[in-house]
Design a protein around this motif. Structure first.
Motif, PDB file in Angstrom:
ATOM      1  N   ARG A   1       0.499  -0.992   0.150  1.00  0.00           N
ATOM      2  CA  ARG A   1       0.058   0.223  -0.206  1.00  0.00           C
ATOM      3  C   ARG A   1       1.225   1.381  -0.079  1.00  0.00           C
ATOM      4  O   ARG A   1       0.841   1.940  -0.274  1.00  0.00           O
ATOM      5  CB  ARG A   1      -1.187  -0.360   1.309  1.00  0.00           C
ATOM      6  N   GLU A   2       2.031   1.100   0.719  1.00  0.00           N
ATOM      7  CA  GLU A   2       3.223   2.366   0.875  1.00  0.00           C
ATOM      8  C   GLU A   2       4.341   1.664  -0.047  1.00  0.00           C
ATOM      9  O   GLU A   2       5.342   1.370   0.080  1.00  0.00           O
ATOM     10  CB  GLU A   2       4.084   3.171   1.353  1.00  0.00           C
ATOM     11  N   THR A   3       4.737   2.692  -1.106  1.00  0.00           N
ATOM     12  CA  THR A   3       5.640   2.940  -2.254  1.00  0.00           C
ATOM     13  C   THR A   3       6.759   3.543  -2.055  1.00  0.00           C
ATOM     14  O   THR A   3       6.771   4.425  -1.039  1.00  0.00           O
ATOM     15  CB  THR A   3       5.858   2.827  -3.934  1.00  0.00           C
ATOM     16  N   MET A   4       7.951   3.245  -1.573  1.00  0.00           N
ATOM     17  CA  MET A   4       9.179   3.546  -0.969  1.00  0.00           C
ATOM     18  C   MET A   4       9.963   4.428  -1.590  1.00  0.00           C
ATOM     19  O   MET A   4      10.364   3.574  -2.843  1.00  0.00           O
ATOM     20  CB  MET A   4      10.323   3.024   0.135  1.00  0.00           C
ATOM     21  N   PRO A   5      10.313   5.583  -2.286  1.00  0.00           N
ATOM     22  CA  PRO A   5      10.974   5.498  -3.063  1.00  0.00           C
ATOM     23  C   PRO A   5      12.985   5.692  -2.366  1.00  0.00           C
ATOM     24  O   PRO A   5      12.834   5.757  -1.690  1.00  0.00           O
ATOM     25  CB  PRO A   5      11.250   8.287  -3.032  1.00  0.00           C
ATOM     26  N   PRO A   6      13.413   6.032  -3.536  1.00  0.00           N
ATOM     27  CA  PRO A   6      14.576   5.776  -3.965  1.00  0.00           C
ATOM     28  C   PRO A   6      15.419   6.599  -2.595  1.00  0.00           C
ATOM     29  O   PRO A   6      15.494   7.932  -2.665  1.00  0.00           O
ATOM     30  CB  PRO A   6      15.694   5.950  -5.204  1.00  0.00           C
ATOM     31  N   GLY A   7      15.894   6.267  -1.219  1.00  0.00           N
ATOM     32  CA  GLY A   7      16.853   7.400   0.171  1.00  0.00           C
ATOM     33  C   GLY A   7      17.420   6.441   0.614  1.00  0.00           C
ATOM     34  O   GLY A   7      17.713   5.872   0.940  1.00  0.00           O
ATOM     35  N   PRO A   8      17.969   7.075   0.878  1.00  0.00           N
ATOM     36  CA  PRO A   8      19.357   6.377   2.361  1.00  0.00           C
ATOM     37  C   PRO A   8      18.548   6.031   3.710  1.00  0.00           C
ATOM     38  O   PRO A   8      18.822   5.082   4.313  1.00  0.00           O
ATOM     39  CB  PRO A   8      20.504   7.703   2.496  1.00  0.00           C
ATOM     40  N   GLY A   9      17.633   6.429   3.809  1.00  0.00           N
ATOM     41  CA  GLY A   9      16.696   6.713   5.279  1.00  0.00           C
ATOM     42  C   GLY A   9      18.309   6.823   6.339  1.00  0.00           C
ATOM     43  O   GLY A   9      18.238   8.059   6.099  1.00  0.00           O
TER      44      GLY A   9
END
Length: 318
Positions: free
Chosen positions: A274-282
Motif C-alpha cells: 500500500r506504500e511505495t518508498m522512493p529511493p533514499g538513504p533512510g
C-alpha cells in the motif's frame, strides 16, 4: 556525555547501544525497571536524552548518555573508557544498534550496502574490541549481540542486512571460543523474529514497497525482556519466535521448496504494497532522529494472516 547524580556502585552497570529506538530502547527500559545503571549509546542526542529521562523514571539507578556512531571505532573506544570512569566498572553490554536497506544487490548503492554491514557487523566487532578487555581483566561480565532470523536464512531485497546478520552470528560464536579461558565472561547471541519497531520506515530503499515485520510480530517490549533476561542469565544462543525454528529447518532441509516460496511469501507478509518508498538513504548513513521511537505501529500481523485465511476459505466454498 551526561550523567545523573552519582550513586554508590551497587547496581550492575550496562552499556546499551542503539538505545534511542526500537529494541535497544525497549532493552534499556527493561534494564531500568530492574534498577541497573545504564550507559545509553546511539547517534542522536535528542532521542538519547529522552530515553535517559524515561529510564530514570522507570527506576534506573544512574543513567549516562553517549552520542556515538558505533561505526567509529575510536569514538567507541573513548565512550567505553568514559563509562568505566563514570561507573567504576562495566558489568555487561548489549548491542542493539542496527540499520536496514531494501533493494536487489545490484540496485543498492555501494555506500548504503557498506554502511549496513559496517553498522550491524563491524559495529558489533568494535563493541567487542573495547568491552572485552575490561571484562576479561575483572574476570566476569556478560555481552549480548542481537541477531535476526534473517541471519539464518535468505530473503529477497535484503542482501546487505542478511550478510551483516550472518556475520554477527559467526562473530558471537568466535567470541565464545576465544573467551573460554575466562569462565565468568559470557558472550550470548539472541536471534529475534519480526519486531514492531521503526526500523522498517527508517530503512534505506532502492525504491519499491515499504518493508514491514512478518507475522507473528513481537512487540518491542517482549524483545527487550528476552535480551535483558539473556544478559542476566547468559546462554550461548537464545532464539525468539515460535515459527522461526520451522523456517530455519525448511531453509536447510528443503532448499528448493524454500527458494520457490520465499519470494511470494516475502512479498505478501514482509512488504506493505500500500506504500511505495522512493529511493533514499533512510537513516543508514546518518541518524534521522525524528523517526526514533519505541514501536513502529505495525501491530502483530495477525490481522493480515486472518484476512488471508478468510479470503482462502471464501474461494474454496465458492
Amino acid at each position: 556525555m551526561a550523567s545523573s547524580s552519582p550513586h554508590p556502585p551497587t547496581a550492575p552497570a550496562v552499556l546499551v547501544t542503539g538505545a534511542s529506538s526500537g529494541v535497544g530502547l525497549a532493552t534499556a527500559h527493561e534494564l531500568a525497571r530492574r534498577g541497573h545503571r545504564l550507559a545509553l549509546l546511539a547517534r542522536g542526542e535528542e532521542p538519547l536524552q529522552r530515553a535517559a529521562q524515561e529510564c530514570r523514571a522507570l527506576g534506573a539507578e544512574d543513567v549516562t548518555v553517549l552520542t556515538v556512531d558505533i561505526r567509529d571505532d575510536e569514538a567507541l573506544r573513548e565512550a567505553v573508557a568514559q563509562v568505566l570512569d563514570v561507573f567504576g566498572r562495566l558489568d555487561g553490554a548489549v548491542n542493539c544498534a542496527g540499520v536496514v536497506a531494501y533493494g536487489r544487490l545490484e540496485q543498492l548503492a555501494a555506500p548504503l550496502f557498506d554502511a549496513v554491514v559496517e553498522t550491524n557487523l563491524l559495529g558489533s566487532v568494535n563493541l567487542l574490541r573495547h568491552v572485552l578487555p575490561p571484562l576479561r581483566a575483572q574476570g566476569r561480565g556478560s555481552v549480548v549481540l542481537t541477531g535476526s532470523l534473517i541471519g539464518h536464512i535468505a530473503v529477497p531485497t535484503m542482501s546487505a542486512y542478511t550478510v551483516s546478520k550472518y556475520g554477527v552470528r559467526a562473530l558471537a560464536r568466535q567470541a565464545v571460543i576465544e573467551n573460554r579461558d575466562v569462565p565468568g565472561l559470557h558472550v550470548s547471541y539472541v536471534t529475534l523474529p519480526g519486531v514492531d519497531t521503526p526500523i522498517y520506515r527508517q530503512a534505506a530503499y532502492a525504491g519499491g514497497p515499504a518493508g514491514q515485520p512478518p507475522p507473528v510480530v513481537w512487540p518491542p517490549e517482549k524483545a527487550g525482556r528476552l535480551v535483558a533476561d539473556v544478559l542476566q542469565r547468559p546462554r550461548r544462543v537464545a532464539h525468539g519466535g515460535a515459527f522461526d525454528p520451522l523456517i530455519r529447518l525448511g531453509f536447510v532441509l528443503l532448499p528448493g521448496v524454500y527458494d520457490a516460496w520465499v519470494g511470494p511469501l516475502f512479498a505478501r507478509f514482509a512488504s506493505d504494497r500500500r506504500e511505495t518508498m522512493p529511493p533514499g538513504p533512510g537513516n543508514v548513513e546518518a541518524s534521522v532522529w525524528q523517526g526514533n521511537r519505541l514501536d513502529g505501529g505495525h501491530g502483530s500481523g495477525l490481522k493480515a494472516l486472518g484476512g488471508l485465511a478468510v479470503r482462502r476459505v471464501r474461494r474454496i466454498v465458492g
